[in-house]
Structure formats: C-alpha cells, structure tokens
Design a protein around this motif. Structure first.
Motif, mmCIF file in Angstrom:
data_model
loop_
_atom_site.group_PDB
_atom_site.id
_atom_site.type_symbol
_atom_site.label_atom_id
_atom_site.label_comp_id
_atom_site.label_asym_id
_atom_site.label_seq_id
_atom_site.Cartn_x
_atom_site.Cartn_y
_atom_site.Cartn_z
ATOM 1 N N THR A 14 0.836 -1.193 0.000
ATOM 2 C CA THR A 14 0.000 0.000 0.000
ATOM 3 C C THR A 14 0.876 1.249 0.000
ATOM 4 O O THR A 14 0.622 2.193 -0.740
ATOM 5 N N ASN A 15 1.940 1.220 0.821
ATOM 6 C CA ASN A 15 2.869 2.359 0.847
ATOM 7 C C ASN A 15 3.563 2.522 -0.497
ATOM 8 O O ASN A 15 3.753 3.633 -0.994
ATOM 9 N N MET A 16 3.928 1.386 -1.085
ATOM 10 C CA MET A 16 4.566 1.421 -2.384
ATOM 11 C C MET A 16 3.606 1.961 -3.432
ATOM 12 O O MET A 16 3.988 2.761 -4.298
ATOM 13 N N LEU A 17 2.364 1.567 -3.340
ATOM 14 C CA LEU A 17 1.358 2.039 -4.271
ATOM 15 C C LEU A 17 1.155 3.559 -4.120
ATOM 16 O O LEU A 17 1.078 4.281 -5.103
ATOM 17 N N LYS A 18 1.093 4.042 -2.897
ATOM 18 C CA LYS A 18 0.943 5.484 -2.652
ATOM 19 C C LYS A 18 2.158 6.237 -3.197
ATOM 20 O O LYS A 18 2.026 7.295 -3.797
ATOM 21 N N LEU A 19 3.328 5.655 -2.956
ATOM 22 C CA LEU A 19 4.546 6.272 -3.458
ATOM 23 C C LEU A 19 4.523 6.323 -4.980
ATOM 24 O O LEU A 19 4.874 7.338 -5.594
ATOM 25 N N TYR A 20 4.089 5.233 -5.604
ATOM 26 C CA TYR A 20 3.978 5.191 -7.058
ATOM 27 C C TYR A 20 3.015 6.262 -7.552
ATOM 28 O O TYR A 20 3.293 6.957 -8.530
ATOM 29 N N GLN A 21 1.862 6.422 -6.864
ATOM 30 C CA GLN A 21 0.880 7.431 -7.257
ATOM 31 C C GLN A 21 1.459 8.835 -7.106
ATOM 32 O O GLN A 21 1.249 9.698 -7.956
ATOM 33 N N ARG A 22 2.212 9.075 -6.018
ATOM 34 C CA ARG A 22 2.852 10.387 -5.834
ATOM 35 C C ARG A 22 3.851 10.648 -6.956
ATOM 36 O O ARG A 22 3.943 11.759 -7.473
ATOM 37 N N VAL A 23 4.618 9.613 -7.289
ATOM 38 C CA VAL A 23 5.589 9.763 -8.379
ATOM 39 C C VAL A 23 4.859 10.096 -9.667
ATOM 40 O O VAL A 23 5.271 10.983 -10.426
ATOM 41 N N GLN A 24 3.764 9.426 -9.935
ATOM 42 C CA GLN A 24 2.973 9.691 -11.137
ATOM 43 C C GLN A 24 2.446 11.124 -11.115
ATOM 44 O O GLN A 24 2.522 11.825 -12.120
ATOM 45 N N GLU A 25 1.879 11.538 -9.980
ATOM 46 C CA GLU A 25 1.333 12.901 -9.872
ATOM 47 C C GLU A 25 2.445 13.935 -10.036
ATOM 48 O O GLU A 25 2.290 14.922 -10.751
ATOM 49 N N THR A 26 3.555 13.677 -9.335
ATOM 50 C CA THR A 26 4.697 14.603 -9.432
ATOM 51 C C THR A 26 5.219 14.634 -10.857
ATOM 52 O O THR A 26 5.538 15.691 -11.397
ATOM 53 N N SER A 27 5.274 13.462 -11.442
ATOM 54 C CA SER A 27 5.744 13.354 -12.810
ATOM 55 C C SER A 27 4.841 14.142 -13.760
ATOM 56 O O SER A 27 5.325 14.866 -14.644
ATOM 57 N N GLU A 28 3.531 14.028 -13.583
ATOM 58 C CA GLU A 28 2.583 14.772 -14.417
ATOM 59 C C GLU A 28 2.729 16.271 -14.184
ATOM 60 O O GLU A 28 2.731 17.072 -15.121
ATOM 61 N N ALA A 29 2.859 16.667 -12.921
ATOM 62 C CA ALA A 29 3.012 18.092 -12.600
ATOM 63 C C ALA A 29 4.294 18.637 -13.218
ATOM 64 O O ALA A 29 4.309 19.729 -13.802
ATOM 65 N N LEU A 30 5.378 17.863 -13.092
ATOM 66 C CA LEU A 30 6.649 18.289 -13.684
ATOM 67 C C LEU A 30 6.554 18.356 -15.206
ATOM 68 O O LEU A 30 7.101 19.258 -15.836
ATOM 69 N N LYS A 31 5.844 17.374 -15.755
ATOM 70 C CA LYS A 31 5.673 17.378 -17.215
ATOM 71 C C LYS A 31 4.913 18.622 -17.659
ATOM 72 O O LYS A 31 5.277 19.272 -18.637
ATOM 73 N N GLU A 32 3.859 19.000 -16.921
ATOM 74 C CA GLU A 32 3.091 20.211 -17.253
ATOM 75 C C GLU A 32 3.954 21.456 -17.109
ATOM 76 O O GLU A 32 3.952 22.330 -17.974
ATOM 77 N N LYS A 33 4.708 21.512 -15.978
ATOM 78 C CA LYS A 33 5.592 22.673 -15.774
ATOM 79 C C LYS A 33 6.643 22.744 -16.873
ATOM 80 O O LYS A 33 6.938 23.812 -17.400
ATOM 81 N N TRP A 34 7.228 21.590 -17.215
ATOM 82 C CA TRP A 34 8.243 21.571 -18.259
ATOM 83 C C TRP A 34 7.658 22.023 -19.594
ATOM 84 O O TRP A 34 8.266 22.791 -20.320
ATOM 85 N N THR A 35 6.446 21.535 -19.912
ATOM 86 C CA THR A 35 5.779 21.926 -21.148
ATOM 87 C C THR A 35 5.519 23.425 -21.146
ATOM 88 O O THR A 35 5.755 24.117 -22.155
ATOM 89 N N GLN A 36 5.056 23.952 -20.019
ATOM 90 C CA GLN A 36 4.796 25.394 -19.904
ATOM 91 C C GLN A 36 6.097 26.179 -20.047
ATOM 92 O O GLN A 36 6.169 27.155 -20.788
ATOM 93 N N LYS A 37 7.163 25.739 -19.338
ATOM 94 C CA LYS A 37 8.466 26.416 -19.424
ATOM 95 C C LYS A 37 9.015 26.327 -20.845
ATOM 96 O O LYS A 37 9.574 27.288 -21.365
#
Length: 188
Positions: free
Chosen positions: A29-52
């Motif tokens: 469950t912790n690993m799954l939450k960590l994976y979801q955070r990585v995905q969310e962070t990854s998406e946020a970074l991807k959006e920021k990178w696209t915007q930048k």
C-alpha cells in the motif's frame, strides 16, 4: 528466492478488484501510494516543463525579433552613416573645386596682362581652350588720333571685332568690351 512475475493492475480500480492479490499489505500500500505520488509529481513536472518550454520558445522568438530589429536598426544607421560620409566627401570635393576655381580666376586675372608696346596695350587671354589652357589669345589696342579705341591686331582674328570696337566707342564701357572679346574667343 526468485520473484514471481505478476500482471500488475494499472489503475486504483483494478487494485481494488484484485484485493486478493498475494502481495497486498502495508508495504505494498505504501509502495502504491509512493507510485501514485511519483505519477502525480511526474505529471506536474511534465506540465511545468511543457509550460516552461512554451515560455522558452516564446522568449526565443522575442529574442530573435529583437535581434532582427537591431540588425535592421544597425543596417539603417549604417546606410545613414554612409550617406553622411558621401555628403561630407561631396562637400569636401566642392570646397576643393571652389578653391581650384578661385585659383583659376586669380590666375586668369594675373594672366590678363597688359603690356605696353609703343603706345599700345596688348591683352593676353589664357585658359580659353579646354584642350590647351596655356594657349594665348591676344589683341592689341591703342587710342587713335580721334581719342577712340582701335584694335591694331588680334590673334586669332575675330570677325566680330569691328562691331565690338564700334560698341566700345559708343558706350565707353571698357570692361564690357574686354568681357565680350573673351566671350568671342571662347566661341572659336
């Protein structure tokens, strides 16, 4: 111990359906939450990178526009500087020509020498012929017994000399007489 390969579900819904999966527990469950955070962070970074990246592209376009404007500005100023240099050069040439003309006028005044020969005046004109400026055009003048101007010789001869003599006798304008003879020599 070798890990077994499992087909892992990709969504939370699939995880809930497969709650009976043998690896489910707190760590998972912790690993799954960590994976979801990585995905969310990854998406946020991807959006920021696209915007930048979009901002950087826009900045590059603006930068290129500024460079092009500066190049046009420099080119127009180069042209203006070249025009000013050409005008300055032309002005200097005009000044040189003006000095040359003044020197030529003074030379002609000096060369318009009057020589007195046996009660006669000889007038010498130079710079008449463009082909040979040193060529002398002359005429000799005396005052006759009646007190009138009389041309005794002219080299080269002028057909209009009798008319010019008549006019100077009538007007007594000697400077106009000299100017008219010079004009007549120029027309030869």
């Amino acid at each position: 111990m070798a890990l077994k390969e499992f087909d892992l579900p990709k969504t939370d819904f699939e995880w809930q359906l497969n709650s009976q999966h043998p690896l489910i527990g707190d760590e998972f469950t912790n690993m799954l939450k960590l994976y979801q955070r990585v995905q969310e962070t990854s998406e946020a970074l991807k959006e920021k990178w696209t915007q930048k990246n979009s901002e950087n592209k826009l900045m590059r376009r603006k930068h290129l526009e500024i460079i092009n404007e500066n190049a046009k500005y420099v080119a127009s100023h180069k042209k203006t500087v070249m025009e000013i240099e050409a005008l300055l050069s032309e002005t200097q040439n005009c000044k040189k020509k003006s000095i040359e003309v003044k020197a030529l006028i003074q030379q002609q005044k000096d060369e318009l020498a009057m020589k007195k020969e046996r009660e006669q005046l000889q007038f010498i004109f130079r710079s008449i012929s463009h082909k040979d400026p040193e060529l002398a055009y002359t005429f000799t003048l005396k005052i006759n017994d009646n007190g009138d101007y009389e041309v005794t010789s002219c080299d080269p001869p002028l057909e209009c000399m009798p008319l010019l003599e008549q006019k100077v006798r009538e007007t007594n304008n000697f400077s106009a007489f000299l100017a008219n003879i010079r004009k007549a020599f120029l027309q030869l």
